[in-house]
Every structure is written in C-alpha cells, then in structure tokens.
Design a protein around this motif. Structure first.
Motif, mmCIF file in Angstrom:
data_model
loop_
_atom_site.group_PDB
_atom_site.id
_atom_site.type_symbol
_atom_site.label_atom_id
_atom_site.label_comp_id
_atom_site.label_asym_id
_atom_site.label_seq_id
_atom_site.Cartn_x
_atom_site.Cartn_y
_atom_site.Cartn_z
ATOM 1 N N LYS A 186 0.814 -1.220 0.000
ATOM 2 C CA LYS A 186 0.000 0.000 0.000
ATOM 3 C C LYS A 186 0.848 1.270 0.000
ATOM 4 N N LYS A 234 -6.268 3.288 -1.260
ATOM 5 C CA LYS A 234 -5.351 2.768 -0.239
ATOM 6 C C LYS A 234 -5.175 3.746 0.925
ATOM 7 N N GLN A 237 -6.608 3.028 4.790
ATOM 8 C CA GLN A 237 -5.833 2.057 5.563
ATOM 9 C C GLN A 237 -4.502 2.649 5.999
ATOM 10 N N GLU A 241 -3.234 3.181 9.880
ATOM 11 C CA GLU A 241 -1.963 2.631 10.367
ATOM 12 C C GLU A 241 -1.056 3.732 10.902
ATOM 13 N N THR A 246 -6.907 0.529 14.409
ATOM 14 C CA THR A 246 -7.253 -0.728 13.741
ATOM 15 C C THR A 246 -8.094 -0.414 12.514
ATOM 16 N N TYR A 247 -7.653 -0.900 11.362
ATOM 17 C CA TYR A 247 -8.396 -0.647 10.120
ATOM 18 C C TYR A 247 -9.354 -1.797 9.852
ATOM 19 N N LYS A 249 -11.861 -3.320 7.148
ATOM 20 C CA LYS A 249 -12.171 -3.259 5.722
ATOM 21 C C LYS A 249 -13.679 -3.304 5.486
ATOM 22 N N GLU A 253 -15.123 -3.514 -0.216
ATOM 23 C CA GLU A 253 -13.858 -2.824 -0.508
ATOM 24 C C GLU A 253 -12.990 -3.584 -1.504
#
Length: 378
Positions: A186, A234, A237, A241, A246-247, A249, A253
C-alpha cells in the motif's frame, strides 16, 4: 477426492460445466460485452459452450479481455528479462504486488506472448467469497490462500499450500506466481516476508531447503505502474496505520479495488524478470547453516532483485522531489508531467489533510528511496 480440492483451480474436465453455470451471470455478461463490444451475446455464449480447458478460456477470452483493459486504461505494457526463461519449463515467480487482478494477468499475457508456461496464481480467500468470483478465479487457474485462521489451522493450511505448489512446479510442470508478502503493497515499500519462504520450504521434506529452492527455480519479478489506479483507495488504511488505529475493511472494498484496478488509468506499465536464483543459493548454503539465517539471506536477495529492477516513472521522481522539497530529479520529468501529477493528487485526495497528502506522495516516492540504496540503480 484430492487433498487439494479445497484450494485448487478446476481440472479441465470441470471447465465446461463451470462455464455453463456462469454463462448467464451479469458479471460474465459485463466482462464479455467489454471484451467483445461488437459481438452479439449468443456468439460468445456459443464459444464459451465449446470451451473445455483452462488454457482455451485464458487464451480466447481472458487474454482478449486484458488486452482491452490495456488499450482502454493504459499507455501500454513493456517487458524485459523474459529471454532468460526457457520454453516448457516451470518457474516459481515471486513478485511485488500492487494490483489484485492485473499483476498476475499481465504476467500471464507476457508469458503467453513469449511462448512460455503460464502460471497458477495464489489468491486470497477474502477475494473469492462470492460463488461466481470463486468460480471465475478457478477458471483462471488461481489457487486459494486461506487467511485469518487460528495458528494450528494456519500451519495445516500452509503445509497444504506448500505441497500443492511443489506438485504444480515439479510434477505438473506448471509455473506458479506468488506475492512476496500477504496482501498488496500500500505504501510503495516492496519487501519480501520471510513467512512466504518458510511456507514454501515446508514442502522440502528431507531435502535441504536451499537445495529445494534451487530445484523449483525461483525468479523474482518486478512490476511497476506509472499511476496506481487504486492509490486513493489505499489512503484510509494508510491513515489508520499512521494513527495506530485498527483498520476495518468495508464489505465491498475488495471488489471496488478489483474494479478500480481494472478500469482506472495506469499510464505505462513495466514487468521485469529477474535472474533465476542459482549461484546465489549456493552462496547462501556455504555461508549459513542456520535455516532461519538462510531464509533471511534469501529474503534480502529477492528484495534486492525486485527493488533494483523496479522501473521508476516520472511520477515517482516528481513525488520524491515534492515530498522532500528538492529538485534533485527534475531532469527526469517535464513541467507538464509535474502539473498532471499535481492535478491527480488534487482530484483524488483531500489536499487540506497534510498527513494524507504526505502518504499519497510517499506511496510514489518510496520506490525511489528504496532504489537509491543501490548506488547504480537510480
């Protein structure tokens, strides 16, 4: 029943029935209408009905679909290094990973054009949860990587996958593509995860792992896109980070990323085939007897091959100069290219968010930073 049934692609004997089941699905219709816009539906349906092997499906339909994608959403695909490979020979391609579908599809286009063995390719089970997508992936010779498992089940899954990859390479003479790490890169930092190599080594059995790696012919692959068609997607996310959050999804997606990767503008694309690892493995074996140190050394060799041969585009040099407030690489791009890139950044992200802007620029600049580690590479 085969022990690989849960993860393998279709056998050729299963292909026609799978196509018959998928022939009226809206995604199949959309794909065929995109690929063959001037052809009546009944014509491609009839041709699909006469298709009885994965190779025929790939050569007559998927190949044409990817060519149409290249024509509509890129300025073309260039390649280098394919002359190193021999016909009728299987290889384990370990590649950096930028786009969910196109990385492997473009590699297979190039392999086909050079008369080489096409790949079976690893795909995460998170991408094939819907029945149609799972069937389409199996028709395109993907095998499933099971993710998110508890430790004990993950170990069993890794063992099964390593055995399947060995069978493909050494018994079926089928090349294999696998990403150098789980998930796509990413942030533009391509790095091989040692866990991938440890998984592959599980199939070595009583053989020395390095000897096994020589036997399966590891070839690093570097793929680069002038524009990443999913760059803006991208960002959430990367932001999570960066903020140590905490990502989670979204449910659609992955599918949105697949579609954006296919139809989004990429400009130029390049695939480079690195050297088949051979003498490098001999040197690792001579210098290290510790298995973990051997894996670590191999990881570094694969990284060096991918990073040194990664093709840098004007977008990479522009991003580096803007991010670092320099004109170090101003001879590598034009003012028009710089203004086009600035316009893209402006349109795709919130320019008022400095953190997001910096992450966007770093995504394109990091390949330059990584290549600068090798004095003669940039």
């Amino acid at each position: 029943m085969s022990k690989f049934d849960a993860i393998r692609p279709y056998y050729d004997a299963e292909v026609n029935q799978a196509l018959q089941n998928a022939i009226n699905h809206p995604i199949m219709k959309a794909m065929m209408n995109f690929t063959f816009p001037d052809v009546e539906d009944e014509v491609w349906k009839t041709q699909l009905g006469k298709t009885h092997s994965i190779r025929d499906f790939q050569c007559n339909f998927i190949y044409e679909a990817i060519q149409k994608v290249l024509k509509k959403s890129s300025d073309g695909l260039s390649t280098s290094g394919f002359e190193k490979l021999e016909q009728n020979t299987s290889y384990l391609f370990i590649s950096n990973h930028r786009d969910i579908i196109l990385d492997t599809s473009l590699l297979n286009i190039a392999l086909f054009d050079h008369g080489l063995v096409m790949t079976a390719s690893a795909i995460g089970d998170n991408l094939v949860k819907k029945d149609f997508l799972k069937s389409l992936s199996r028709l395109n010779r993907n095998f499933v990587v099971q993710r998110g498992l508890p430790p004990r089940e993950l170990l069993q899954s890794s063992q099964l996958m390593s055995e399947y990859i060995e069978q493909l390479l050494l018994r079926e003479n089928r090349s294999v593509w696998i990403a150098q790490r789980e998930g796509r890169t990413k942030d533009g930092n391509d790095a091989t995860h040692s866990g991938v190599l440890k998984m592959l080594a599980m199939a070595s059995g009583n053989r020395n792992a390095i000897d096994y790696f020589k036997e399966i012919k590891i070839v690093p692959i570097s793929i680069s896109y002038e524009y990443d068609p999913t760059d803006a997607l991208k960002m959430p996310q990367l932001m999570a980070e960066a903020n140590q959050e905490t990502y989670i999804k979204g449910s659609s997606e992955d599918f949105n990323n697949i579609i954006s990767g296919i139809i989004g503008q990429k400009k130029r694309i390049h695939i480079h085939v690195g050297d088949i690892l051979d003498k490098e493995l001999d040197e690792i074996k001579e210098e290290n007897t510790n298995p973990n140190k051997q894996i670590q050394a191999l990881t570094q060799i694969i990284d060096e091959s991918i990073l040194k041969s990664y093709k840098l585009w004007p977008t990479n040099f522009i991003a580096y100069d803007v991010l670092h407030k320099t004109e170090r690489f101003s001879d590598r791009y034009t003012e028009q290219e710089k203004s086009l890139f600035a316009r893209r950044l402006e349109m795709r992200i919130d320019g008022k968010n400095d953190q997001m802007k910096e992450s966007f620029l770093a995504m394109y600049a990091n390949p330059v930073v990584n290549k600068m580690k090798y004095n003669d590479a940039v």
